[in-house]
Design a protein around this motif. Structure first.
Motif, PDB file in Angstrom:
ATOM      1  N   ASN A 151     -75.679  29.320   4.854  1.00 30.07           N
ATOM      2  CA  ASN A 151     -76.093  28.625   3.891  1.00 30.07           C
ATOM      3  C   ASN A 151     -75.713  27.696   3.399  1.00 30.07           C
ATOM      4  N   GLU A 152     -74.629  28.087   3.271  1.00 29.51           N
ATOM      5  CA  GLU A 152     -74.012  26.693   2.340  1.00 29.51           C
ATOM      6  C   GLU A 152     -73.100  25.385   3.563  1.00 29.51           C
ATOM      7  N   ASP A 163     -68.100  34.658   6.701  1.00 29.91           N
ATOM      8  CA  ASP A 163     -68.857  34.192   5.775  1.00 29.91           C
ATOM      9  C   ASP A 163     -67.208  33.321   5.784  1.00 29.91           C
ATOM     10  N   VAL A 204     -66.568  29.401   4.477  1.00 30.27           N
ATOM     11  CA  VAL A 204     -68.378  29.238   4.192  1.00 30.27           C
ATOM     12  C   VAL A 204     -69.024  30.233   4.296  1.00 30.27           C
TER      13      VAL A 204
END
Length: 209
Positions: free
Chosen positions: A178-179, A172, A175
């Motif tokens: 999905n972002e 992540d 980010v």
């Protein structure tokens, strides 16, 4: 395909799948050819019928696994019926990212070991199923005549997707995927725009009026 050829293909695929399982669980350095053939249940001589050494099977495995990903993405693309080239490339990238999200073991293996030189050389050399991506590349870009140095363009797209997805999917960072994905897809379009050869109805920057 005759019975002999089919048996050869089964043995080769068994060796590839066994090597993938061992490489991703033990690591390439800690996996020996003896480990692979013992786990696959074949003689060591059989291994050398298909591969030169451990690093040869690693390279072919990279192409084999990558080819499977591209083949699934290409099948989905054909079902979607998308015709515009940029939209087709973005669809492929989006589909491939989704596959890597679902199979993070594969993501780790490909990202750590894939290089454009290894991938391209194995594909060009041919060999059973490792031709799918290069066929897609040839049909989508070589025949278009619309891009300056399409090989460099595709290399940049592959490097972008591979490097950015790895951290976003697994950690992540910066980010979550999905972002990050909308930025990746927008950048892919930007790379293609930069390489587009301006036509009569286009401006000097290669962007259509």
């Amino acid at each position: 395909m005759g019975k002999i050829d089919k048996n050869k293909q089964i043995k080769r695929e068994s060796l590839l799948e066994t090597a993938f399982r061992l490489f991703t669980s033990k690591g390439i350095q800690k996996t020996s050819i003896s480990d692979i053939v013992e786990d696959a249940g074949v003689a060591k001589g059989t291994f050398y019928l298909y591969f030169k050494d451990k690093y040869d099977i690693r390279n072919k495995l990279i192409a084999h696994k990558s080819s499977e990903v591209f083949r699934r993405a290409d099948s989905a693309l054909k079902a979607a019926g998308i015709t515009e080239l940029e939209d087709r490339v973005v669809f492929l990238v989006d589909n491939i990212i989704n596959q890597l999200v679902e199979n993070q073991t594969l993501l780790g293996f490909i990202s750590k070991n894939l290089s454009w030189g290894v991938f391209k050389n194995v594909l060009i050399a041919g060999g059973d199923d490792e031709v799918d991506f290069y066929d897609i590349y040839q049909s989508m870009f070589r025949d278009e005549g619309r891009f300056d140095n399409p090989e460099v363009m595709v290399f940049m797209i592959i490097e972008l997707v591979g490097s950015t997805c790895y951290s976003a999917i697994l950690y992540d960072e910066p980010v979550g995927i999905n972002e990050l994905k909308p930025y990746i897809l927008r950048t892919v379009r930007g790379i293609m725009a930069m390489h587009r050869i301006a036509g009569p109805a286009e401006t000097d920057t290669g962007i259509r009026d």
